[in-house]
Scaffold this active site. Structure first.
Site, PDB file in Angstrom:
ATOM      1  N   HIS A 236       0.985  -1.012  -0.248  1.00 21.45           N
ATOM      2  CA  HIS A 236       0.156  -0.036  -0.119  1.00 21.45           C
ATOM      3  C   HIS A 236       0.897   1.267   0.143  1.00 21.45           C
ATOM      4  O   HIS A 236       2.085   1.621   0.903  1.00 21.45           O
ATOM      5  CB  HIS A 236      -0.894   0.193   0.987  1.00 21.45           C
ATOM      6  CG  HIS A 236      -2.176   0.614   1.184  1.00 21.45           C
ATOM      7  ND1 HIS A 236      -1.005   1.956   1.072  1.00 21.45           N
ATOM      8  CD2 HIS A 236      -3.304   0.890   1.530  1.00 21.45           C
ATOM      9  CE1 HIS A 236      -3.102   2.758   1.339  1.00 21.45           C
ATOM     10  NE2 HIS A 236      -4.234   1.779   1.058  1.00 21.45           N
ATOM     11  N   ARG A 256      -6.618  10.340  -0.516  1.00 19.01           N
ATOM     12  CA  ARG A 256      -6.333  11.103  -1.887  1.00 19.01           C
ATOM     13  C   ARG A 256      -7.565  11.075  -2.150  1.00 19.01           C
ATOM     14  O   ARG A 256      -7.658  11.788  -3.467  1.00 19.01           O
ATOM     15  CB  ARG A 256      -5.642  10.105  -2.447  1.00 19.01           C
ATOM     16  CG  ARG A 256      -3.576  10.293  -1.995  1.00 19.01           C
ATOM     17  CD  ARG A 256      -3.133   9.191  -2.403  1.00 19.01           C
ATOM     18  NE  ARG A 256      -3.269   7.801  -1.940  1.00 19.01           N
ATOM     19  CZ  ARG A 256      -3.159   6.559  -2.174  1.00 19.01           C
ATOM     20  NH1 ARG A 256      -3.296   6.626  -3.211  1.00 19.01           N
ATOM     21  NH2 ARG A 256      -3.321   5.771  -1.347  1.00 19.01           N
TER      22      ARG A 256
END
Lengths: 604, 250
Positions: A236, A256
């Protein structure tokens, strides 16, 4: 001779995360006597840590979304190594599984017209993730738990499987020990579902909890089941990097999705520099377009920060290696900047990302509404797992099923964020359903007394060696270092060969592991037994990664840095050889049906 | 006091089983940013392999590592060492309200039994033909606050009805009053739990000292937002003089 308590089930589920609980609910609803074994207390499994949401093309926020787009997104993200039938089932069935959760009491965030809200996530063309702030996994596990306890399911909390039991070719149950007293339990079942999650604990820097020791992968392998795609381990892109003690803890992709951007120490948004060809037409040209996308502008395309995880993680790795990283070896993830765009940004961030706010404030003394976070890649997920039939989730061993992270096929070479929670629900349900069906159609198998005795004796050996034996924690730490440094985000042949040598050495150490004290809640003993699984999956991952001589999805080979058309035709299938060795063979990728080929074409 | 790199601290950890035990001191190296759980793990790996401790996520999300640190109920994974005075030993002991199993691990199974007794979620008929409901965000905000609960049981640990008076068979404790409140305030739930709240749940035993609210790592306003409104509902139903009058002649 050790003593055993025996329990009889139609269906035995190993694991009580999202997939295990969903399978248990389905099996018990079908009338099967169902038992669940979980290493932790109920409601604590790793699913609880999932943050961003579950992907389901409900089209609540953008009505252009439907299963065809979701299917194509999943295949593109997986670099076409996915089992396309699983990707099709997943895309078609996920919406119903999410709605069902609501009927069981889940309380999702809402759209203005009162429906389930969906958010943007990496690799998904439209806002698709049903969520609850950034604690979706908690909502999911609590909903399944609270629904499940009224279904007559029998739970064995804080119990661990030592081995699967076989009657000839067929799986007929498992031998477990309970952590509290250290007593053995024979779990005799007509069908067994593995839902044990991943393998992250084989690495030093991981978002995974201690439970993720590859139990299901290793149990299935030793029981003779085939595994698939084990070279694909997802890093990740955004784990915490400071302070040292929290290194690896997940920072949700939702940051994000809500407008957070990645910058290097020069303040540059480096993700704009490297956009893969097959995503170029879907990616924003300017920072402004990217921002508008995150705020729901349907004419805008997604910012490059929301490219797939494999790609973003590699870009971050490159910035750090080039000396453009942050002080603690990461890069900056900035959500505070949105104050330029939103007058109430502080409240907005706290509402949308409450647990991220909390996590940084408490663990790093940092206020994410005012300052950028420092983040870097962390081992998060394994795409590989037990090879299963797409419809039934049965493995190559009759009576043995697998679902969720420990199964393989849906995600191919790289998983899209949000596709895990939906995977757990869709295939957890199917595994429970078909395991119950198998149990109905087959009589109970014979319990293999010799296998039970041998496994129990093996499990007790660390006590015989006592304090003179090797410290199991030391072996575990050494293994984590090997995997982190030699089979990590960037791989090369000579390093992986070294890793194999070290794993072989560590296997010998593990065989000499000793523990003191008694069998009651003895964490040293638990660790000594977990080592076997960790070493098994570490060797498999390394051998599969060595074999695939190309870079694709989560596998990046420094010595073979490009994608090869030839390798795109194969998955790697792993099976235990007669002499106990790890055999790896190429298996042709399941061909697309004509209909699915067209869906992919139309979504290009 | 801020821990410096490579400095040492003493951890006074309770070791024992269901019947007996005692504190034992361990000196270990500490480094910047460490939390209590890191220190306990380091001690476990290097000095006491069989030290029993529960943990999972190490990020305050699973509620497994509850303990009493210097006497306060806390999650070990979210307690930074720089918030503790390290010139004296840091005491770490299991929760007091639950039976001990070993070292820092307690038997919390009572909580699971209590929850099962509470009437489960029963949605009203779906609002739309596709089997879904319509709810406004403002109507679900309160329920979402309650559903943040990670079931660490620290509120149960600190509640004096349970901790000091051991009324586990008459009182479900703050955790399950929050659980009941999440169900009662759920806009689509159709079950009625007011009578059981008064009777088997023992809501009247809570005398709103708010100790539970103070220890909640999720900062749920347990007393103000969950328990008091539920008490009001019980009062409205059973003790309101006007309602009683209506009932008498109804």
């Amino acid at each position: 001779m050790p003593e055993y308590q025996t329990h009889e089930y139609d269906v035995l589920i190993v694991g009580a995360g999202g997939a295990g609980l969903r399978a248990a609910i389905e099996a018990s609803a079908a009338g099967a006597k169902t038992g669940v074994v979980t290493k932790s207390l109920l409601g604590k499994a790793h699913t609880v840590m999932a943050e961003g949401g579950m992907a389901a093309a409900m089209g609540n926020v953008d009505d252009r979304d439907n299963w065809r787009v979701h299917f194509a997104d999943t295949m593109r993200g997986g670099q076409y190594l996915n089992n396309s039938r699983m990707a099709e089932i997943h895309a078609k069935e996920a919406p119903a599984r999410v709605r069902e959760l609501e009927a069981w009491g889940a309380m999702f965030d809402r759209t203005k017209d009162g429906r389930i809200l969906q958010r943007n996530f990496g690799g998904h063309r439209y806002p698709r993730l049903a969520h609850v702030g950034d604690r979706t996994g908690l909502e999911m596990i609590r909903t399944l738990q609270d629904h499940g306890v009224h279904q007559g399911i029998e739970f064995h909390m804080e119990a661990t499987i030592v081995t699967l039991l076989k009657d000839g070719e067929r799986c007929v149950g498992a031998l477990a020990y309970d952590r509290e007293r250290g007593q053995f339990r024979v779990l005799h079942a007509k069908a067994v579902v593995l839902a044990t999650g991943g393998i992250g604990r084989a690495y030093q820097i991981t978002s995974n909890s201690w439970e993720y020791s590859g139990d299901g992968h290793a149990l299935a392998f030793h029981a003779g089941a085939a595994l698939l795609d084990m070279e694909f381990v997802q890093f990740h892109p955004t784990g915490m990097v400071w302070p040292p003690s929290v290194k690896g803890i997940l920072v949700t992709e939702g940051v994000r999705g809500e407008g957070g951007v990645l910058r290097n120490k020069e303040g540059k948004r480096f993700m704009f520099d490297d956009i893969p060809e097959n995503y170029r037409s879907q990616t924003a040209d300017t920072e402004d377009e990217g921002w508008r996308y995150t705020q729901g502008d349907k004419s805008a395309r997604r910012p490059p920060e929301l490219l797939t995880r494999d790609h973003v993680a590699r870009c971050i790795n490159r910035e750090v290696k080039a000396g453009r990283g942050s002080p603690h070896g990461g890069v900056y993830l900035d959500i505070a900047w949105i104050k330029e765009k939103l007058p109430n940004s502080v409240e907005h961030i706290k509402k949308k990302l409450p647990s991220m706010y909390h996590q940084f404030k408490q663990l790093a003394d940092l206020d994410i509404t005012r300052e950028p976070m420092e983040i870097g890649p962390t081992v998060h997920y394994v795409m590989g797992g037990v090879l299963v039939d797409a419809e039934t989730q049965m493995s190559t061993v009759p009576g043995l099923f697998a679902a969720g992270e420990c199964g393989a096929g849906l995600h191919g070479a790289n998983r899209l964020g949000g596709n895990s929670l939906s995977d757990l629900l869709v295939f957890g349900k199917r595994a429970g359903e078909y395991a119950a069906k198998f149990a109905k159609e087959n009589r109970a198998g014979q319990l293999p007394k010799d296998q039970i005795d041998a496994a129990a004796r093996w499990a007790l050996e660390p006590f015989d060696r006592g304090a003179a034996g090797v410290n199991p924690f030391a072996v575990q730490h050494a293994l984590q270092e090997v995997m982190q440094n030699l089979v990590g985000i960037v791989r090369r042949e000579e390093e992986m060969l070294q890793a194999l040598e070290k794993i072989a050495e560590l296997k010998q150490h593990a065989a000499k592991a000793g523990v003191t004290g008694n069998r009651e809640y003895n964490t040293g003993w638990h660790t000594a037994l977990d080592l076997n699984n960790l070493l098994t999956v570490s060797e498999i991952v390394t051998r599969a990664a060595l074999e695939r001589k190309e870079s694709r999805g989560a596998q990046f080979r420094d010595d073979y840095p490009t994608k090869s058309e030839e390798w795109g035709k194969y998955n790697l299938r792993v099976q235990k050889g007669a002499d106990g060795t790890v055999n790896i063979a190429r298996a042709p990728v399941i061909p697309l049906t004509e209909e699915m080929r067209q869906v992919i074409e139309e979504q290009k | 006091m801020t821990p410096q790199n490579e400095s040492k601290a003493i951890f006074r950890i309770w070791r024992g089983d269901a019947t007996q035990g005692a504190f034992q001191d361990y000196t270990t190296e500490i480094s910047s940013g460490m939390v209590v759980l890191d220190a306990v793990h380091k001690i476990q790996a290097e000095q006491a392999n069989d030290l029993a401790v529960r943990w999972n996520c190490k990020a305050g999300k699973c509620g497994s590592c509850s303990a009493e640190i210097n006497g306060s109920p806390k999650l070990m994974c979210m307690t930074r060492l720089n918030t503790l005075p390290l010139d004296q030993p840091v005491t770490v002991e299991p929760m007091h309200t639950f039976p001990r199993i070993k070292d820092l691990v307690t038997d919390v199974s009572w909580n699971y039994r209590v929850k099962k007794e509470i009437k489960k979620f029963q949605p009203r008929k779906p609002d739309a033909a596709d089997g879904t409901w319509r709810m406004q965000q403002s109507d679900v905000d309160r329920v979402q606050e309650f559903r943040k609960c990670i079931e660490c049981f620290l509120c149960q640990d600190v509640c004096h009805v349970l901790r000091d008076h051991h009324m586990h068979d008459q009182f479900i404790g703050p955790r399950f009053l929050v659980y009941a409140a999440a169900l009662e305030m759920n806009p689509i739930d159709s079950a009625d739990r007011i009578a059981e709240l008064r009777d088997s749940c023992g809501i009247g035993l809570c005398n709103i000292t708010k100790c539970c609210t103070k220890v909640c790592p999720e900062e749920i306003k347990i007393t103000d937002n969950a328990i008091i409104p539920l008490k009001e509902r019980v009062v409205d139903r059973f003790y309101d003089p006007l309602t009683r009058l209506f009932k008498m002649f109804g």
